[in-house]
Design a protein around this motif. Structure first.
Motif, PDB file in Angstrom:
ATOM      1  N   VAL A 159       0.857  -1.176   0.000  1.00  0.00           N
ATOM      2  CA  VAL A 159       0.000   0.000   0.000  1.00  0.00           C
ATOM      3  C   VAL A 159       0.895   1.227   0.000  1.00  0.00           C
ATOM      4  O   VAL A 159       2.000   1.216   0.541  1.00  0.00           O
ATOM      5  CB  VAL A 159      -0.918  -0.012   1.247  1.00  0.00           C
ATOM      6  CG1 VAL A 159      -1.871   1.173   1.235  1.00  0.00           C
ATOM      7  CG2 VAL A 159      -1.694  -1.309   1.299  1.00  0.00           C
ATOM      8  N   ARG A 160       0.390   2.292  -0.578  1.00  0.00           N
ATOM      9  CA  ARG A 160       1.089   3.560  -0.635  1.00  0.00           C
ATOM     10  C   ARG A 160       1.523   3.991   0.771  1.00  0.00           C
ATOM     11  O   ARG A 160       0.835   3.725   1.743  1.00  0.00           O
ATOM     12  CB  ARG A 160       0.110   4.587  -1.207  1.00  0.00           C
ATOM     13  CG  ARG A 160       0.646   5.953  -1.262  1.00  0.00           C
ATOM     14  CD  ARG A 160      -0.308   6.870  -1.967  1.00  0.00           C
ATOM     15  NE  ARG A 160       0.416   8.079  -2.213  1.00  0.00           N
ATOM     16  CZ  ARG A 160       1.283   8.206  -3.193  1.00  0.00           C
ATOM     17  NH1 ARG A 160       1.436   7.235  -4.065  1.00  0.00           N
ATOM     18  NH2 ARG A 160       1.985   9.316  -3.341  1.00  0.00           N
ATOM     19  N   ASP A 161       2.590   4.664   0.906  1.00  0.00           N
ATOM     20  CA  ASP A 161       3.144   5.147   2.168  1.00  0.00           C
ATOM     21  C   ASP A 161       3.806   4.050   2.998  1.00  0.00           C
ATOM     22  O   ASP A 161       4.420   4.318   4.019  1.00  0.00           O
ATOM     23  CB  ASP A 161       2.088   5.844   3.052  1.00  0.00           C
ATOM     24  CG  ASP A 161       1.463   7.035   2.338  1.00  0.00           C
ATOM     25  OD1 ASP A 161       2.164   7.619   1.478  1.00  0.00           O
ATOM     26  OD2 ASP A 161       0.299   7.351   2.608  1.00  0.00           O
ATOM     27  N   GLU A 162       3.608   2.779   2.562  1.00  0.00           N
ATOM     28  CA  GLU A 162       4.278   1.714   3.303  1.00  0.00           C
ATOM     29  C   GLU A 162       5.506   1.225   2.567  1.00  0.00           C
ATOM     30  O   GLU A 162       6.161   0.273   2.973  1.00  0.00           O
ATOM     31  CB  GLU A 162       3.325   0.535   3.517  1.00  0.00           C
ATOM     32  CG  GLU A 162       2.270   0.817   4.572  1.00  0.00           C
ATOM     33  CD  GLU A 162       1.277  -0.321   4.705  1.00  0.00           C
ATOM     34  OE1 GLU A 162       1.525  -1.398   4.089  1.00  0.00           O
ATOM     35  OE2 GLU A 162       0.279  -0.140   5.406  1.00  0.00           O
ATOM     36  N   ILE A 163       5.760   1.817   1.415  1.00  0.00           N
ATOM     37  CA  ILE A 163       6.879   1.335   0.606  1.00  0.00           C
ATOM     38  C   ILE A 163       7.561   2.530  -0.053  1.00  0.00           C
ATOM     39  O   ILE A 163       6.916   3.525  -0.368  1.00  0.00           O
ATOM     40  CB  ILE A 163       6.385   0.307  -0.430  1.00  0.00           C
ATOM     41  CG1 ILE A 163       7.565  -0.436  -1.064  1.00  0.00           C
ATOM     42  CG2 ILE A 163       5.531   0.975  -1.501  1.00  0.00           C
ATOM     43  CD1 ILE A 163       7.182  -1.767  -1.642  1.00  0.00           C
ATOM     44  N   THR A 164       8.846   2.420  -0.260  1.00  0.00           N
ATOM     45  CA  THR A 164       9.563   3.505  -0.917  1.00  0.00           C
ATOM     46  C   THR A 164       9.886   3.120  -2.361  1.00  0.00           C
ATOM     47  O   THR A 164       9.823   1.949  -2.719  1.00  0.00           O
ATOM     48  CB  THR A 164      10.894   3.794  -0.205  1.00  0.00           C
ATOM     49  OG1 THR A 164      11.719   2.624  -0.345  1.00  0.00           O
ATOM     50  CG2 THR A 164      10.683   4.100   1.264  1.00  0.00           C
ATOM     51  N   ALA A 165      10.236   4.135  -3.105  1.00  0.00           N
ATOM     52  CA  ALA A 165      10.580   3.897  -4.511  1.00  0.00           C
ATOM     53  C   ALA A 165      11.749   2.921  -4.618  1.00  0.00           C
ATOM     54  O   ALA A 165      11.769   2.047  -5.467  1.00  0.00           O
ATOM     55  CB  ALA A 165      10.926   5.216  -5.196  1.00  0.00           C
ATOM     56  N   GLY A 166      12.698   3.069  -3.734  1.00  0.00           N
ATOM     57  CA  GLY A 166      13.875   2.205  -3.761  1.00  0.00           C
ATOM     58  C   GLY A 166      13.521   0.750  -3.535  1.00  0.00           C
ATOM     59  O   GLY A 166      14.008  -0.146  -4.234  1.00  0.00           O
ATOM     60  N   GLU A 167      12.623   0.524  -2.572  1.00  0.00           N
ATOM     61  CA  GLU A 167      12.212  -0.856  -2.298  1.00  0.00           C
ATOM     62  C   GLU A 167      11.501  -1.466  -3.506  1.00  0.00           C
ATOM     63  O   GLU A 167      11.709  -2.631  -3.842  1.00  0.00           O
ATOM     64  CB  GLU A 167      11.294  -0.890  -1.070  1.00  0.00           C
ATOM     65  CG  GLU A 167      12.048  -0.704   0.240  1.00  0.00           C
ATOM     66  CD  GLU A 167      11.118  -0.391   1.408  1.00  0.00           C
ATOM     67  OE1 GLU A 167      11.560  -0.557   2.537  1.00  0.00           O
ATOM     68  OE2 GLU A 167       9.964   0.009   1.166  1.00  0.00           O
ATOM     69  N   LEU A 168      10.620  -0.646  -4.155  1.00  0.00           N
ATOM     70  CA  LEU A 168       9.916  -1.134  -5.350  1.00  0.00           C
ATOM     71  C   LEU A 168      10.911  -1.497  -6.449  1.00  0.00           C
ATOM     72  O   LEU A 168      10.800  -2.542  -7.086  1.00  0.00           O
ATOM     73  CB  LEU A 168       8.965  -0.054  -5.877  1.00  0.00           C
ATOM     74  CG  LEU A 168       7.571   0.004  -5.268  1.00  0.00           C
ATOM     75  CD1 LEU A 168       6.788   1.148  -5.894  1.00  0.00           C
ATOM     76  CD2 LEU A 168       6.829  -1.303  -5.462  1.00  0.00           C
ATOM     77  N   GLN A 169      11.885  -0.614  -6.625  1.00  0.00           N
ATOM     78  CA  GLN A 169      12.893  -0.840  -7.662  1.00  0.00           C
ATOM     79  C   GLN A 169      13.623  -2.157  -7.418  1.00  0.00           C
ATOM     80  O   GLN A 169      13.814  -2.956  -8.328  1.00  0.00           O
ATOM     81  CB  GLN A 169      13.884   0.334  -7.629  1.00  0.00           C
ATOM     82  CG  GLN A 169      14.837   0.376  -8.769  1.00  0.00           C
ATOM     83  CD  GLN A 169      14.222   1.023 -10.007  1.00  0.00           C
ATOM     84  OE1 GLN A 169      13.329   0.469 -10.635  1.00  0.00           O
ATOM     85  NE2 GLN A 169      14.681   2.210 -10.341  1.00  0.00           N
TER      86      GLN A 169
END
Lengths: 272, 365
Positions: free
Chosen positions: A242-252
């Motif tokens: 969910v939004r706010d629980e993850i950062t762009a870096g983690e997604l990458q």
């Protein structure tokens, strides 16, 4: 990342999902393209489907859109079990897909493109003809709503920019009653301003209560509008965040399967 | 919002992107040329007009079929062979087998339109270019035509059709002449010359309006209406413009393409029937090279060879240019073989112009 704050974000997770895909598998002969993917979309949210090339994004959305039949797994739309035989079936249920490069036919006018496959008619019997007056009026109005001012309804789509073409395709899907809108890499071929335009359109569509499935491999674009994020890797889901629980870096990292990119990032100075 | 980097488009430029414009300019040029060169040769008297009018109408009939098919993204190279084939079928059934003329004509339409459908189905099912599939039928149909003619009559020309079509109303629909009283009236008030000697003395040199021309005009009007005003017309554009995108929004692309192959065969059979009725005979070599001439008419009319763009009116103007030039060379006493030179030259010019116009529309550089 100023775009982040420009969009309101949907909070629809409490309601029943519009579309629920559970444990979808798809085999092409010996190739297992999807090995158990689960995904759901609620009304008024933007659910981003991320993944690198070859992760199975295309196969998955084509299953959602009725192009492929899943080898295993269930598709429930508004609580009902569905078996789509063709894209037409999915479209009639309310699942519209805007493909990256197949959205529009450049040599045809905006009106002809907008109504393609669903042309309004008037008259009767063998004298039935296309109702261009009505078609043109609606097209101009829908384009205005999306922020595109056409020179005229007979303007060829080829004269529009890439972002405008995507917007016409999205406006078309919305006008024809899409409840779920699947956008296949709508921003991948666009420049910065064009991308912002398309992202703004996604936001507009979401606020009308439509569930948007946004396929991309660009984390920044997904972070700008996404409410939830699902990452596909080698035909499997690595979970939904969910939004706010993850950062762009983690997604990458998730997209790249973790390891390799960390090494790459070191040598590129964190620019990827 | 207006984009300040977009130059204002002039009215001329806007008119330029209409597909018919090149052909319209061509018509004006060609008429101006022959008015100067052959103005006093009788080319623009009633019988002269009828002369190139009929030739133009012949081109127009097959050009309408070829035009819609090309916009739908396909070619039919078997049109010429089908003209010969349809004629021989009519002649064999009516003259050799003694069928009534109306039944022979209907049979020819059924057979030829089925072959058109077969063309379409083969193209769709095999995924091969229509160029190859219909090239095969160019040879198959021509071979069958000669074989059938020789096998039944030991000749490649079958005569006696005129007697067999006497009093037959379907034969009249293709070979008849209408509006005779109007032409007699025009002759009486001196607008049309009359025969001054012989058995027809006092009658106009142009008897009336041949059904061939009525067919041409009817097909042009129908084709234009279908393409530009109907839902099916939108599907024709979409099927040729981008079949995959069209399919994704539910356009029955295969059905559209197959229907257009059938329509192209229909047009070829109309021309074949009219010719057989006019000449009173069928010849196995009729229609040779007609497929290419039809395609050239369509291209001069502004259609793109790649499909998805074009105009029936343009194709009809292309046919008019052809008729006028082919007969005009005759009237002006020029060597008629120059017609082919003209064909080739104008084809290149038209394609270059079309490519340029397409760039203007799509904004490619």
């Amino acid at each position: 990342m100023t775009q982040d704050t420009r969009f309101h974000h949907g909070h629809a997770t409490s309601r029943q999902p519009l579309l629920e895909m559970t444990d979808i598998e798809k085999h092409f002969g010996p190739v297992i393209a999807l090995a158990g993917v689960s995904f759901d979309i609620h009304p008024g949210e933007c659910h981003c489907l991320l993944g690198d090339n070859g992760a199975g994004k295309s196969t998955f959305i084509k299953t959602m859109a009725g192009v492929h039949k899943p080898t295993h797994g269930s598709i429930r739309f508004e609580g009902k079990e569905m078996k789509f035989e063709s894209p037409r079936d999915a479209m009639e249920a309310g699942i519209a897909t805007v493909y990256q490069d197949l959205a529009m036919i450049p040599l045809m006018s905006v009106t002809r493109n907008f109504w393609m496959g669903r042309e309004p008619e008037r008259g009767r019997g063998i004298f039935k003809s296309m109702d261009f007056k009505h078609a043109n009026e609606i097209t101009m109005e829908e384009m205005r709503k999306m922020g595109i001012n056409l020179r005229g309804p007979d303007q060829a789509v080829g004269t529009l920019s890439g972002g405008e073409r995507q917007t016409v395709a999205i406006a078309r899907a919305v006008y024809f009653g899409a409840k779920v809108l699947i956008l296949d890499e709508p921003t991948s071929a666009l420049g910065v301003r064009q991308t912002a335009k398309v992202l703004a359109t996604i936001d507009k569509v979401r606020s009308q209560g439509i569930g948007v499935v946004f396929i991309t491999h660009n984390v920044r674009h997904s972070m700008a509008v996404g409410d939830r994020f699902t990452v596909l890797n080698r035909g499997k889901t690595l979970g939904t965040a969910v939004r706010d629980e993850i950062t762009a870096g983690e997604l990458q990292d998730l997209m790249a399967g973790g390891q390799e990119l960390v090494e790459l990032e070191g040598s590129l100075g964190g620019t990827v | 919002m207006t984009d300040e980097r977009l130059k204002k488009t002039s009215a001329l430029r806007k008119a330029m992107i209409r597909p018919e414009l090149g052909a319209l300019a061509g018509v004006v040029l060609v008429f101006a040329f022959f008015l100067i060169v052959a103005g006093d040769s009788g080319m623009f008297a009633a019988d002269g007009i009828m002369n190139w009018g009929i030739v133009s109408a012949q081109f127009a009939i097959i050009a309408v079929g070829a035009c819609l098919l090309m916009i739908a993204g396909e070619f039919d190279l078997s049109v010429g062979s089908m003209i010969g084939f349809a004629g021989i079928i009519i002649a064999i059934l009516s003259v050799q087998l003694g069928w009534p003329m109306w039944l022979s004509i209907i049979a020819a339409f059924v057979v030829c339109m089925s072959i058109g459908a077969l063309n379409g189905i083969l193209v769709i099912k095999t995924g091969l270019p229509s160029f190859i599939v219909t090239l095969a039928f160019l040879y198959i149909l021509r071979g069958m035509t000669i074989f059938l003619a020789v096998a039944t009559t030991r000749q490649t020309i079958i005569g006696g059709v005129r007697d067999a079509s006497e009093g037959d109303w379907i034969a009249f629909i293709f070979g008849g002449v209408i509006l005779k009283p109007v032409f007699q009236f025009l002759a009486d008030i001196g607008l049309i010359d009359t025969y001054v000697r012989g058995t027809k003395i006092g009658q106009p040199v142009v008897e009336g309006l041949p059904m061939l021309m009525v067919w041409a005009i009817g097909l042009i009007v129908f084709g234009h209406w279908l393409l530009s005003r109907t839902r099916f017309g939108n599907w024709i554009f979409a099927s040729g413009g981008d079949p995959v995108a069209a399919r994704y929004v539910g356009v029955p692309v295969n059905r559209v393409k197959i229907t257009m192959f059938v329509f192209s065969a229909f047009c070829a059979t109309v021309l074949a029937t009219s010719q057989v009725m006019e000449f009173g005979s069928a010849a196995a070599d009729r229609g040779i090279l007609k497929e290419f001439e039809a395609i050239i008419c369509v291209v001069i009319g502004g259609a793109l060879l790649t499909g998805g763009y074009g105009s029936v009116v343009g194709a009809a103007l292309g046919a008019l240019i052809f008729g006028v030039v082919q007969q005009g060379l005759f009237f002006s006493g020029a060597e008629s073989s120059l017609f082919r030179v003209f064909l080739g030259t104008i084809l290149i010019l038209a394609v270059v112009l079309n490519t340029y116009i397409r760039r203007m529309i799509t904004g490619e550089r």
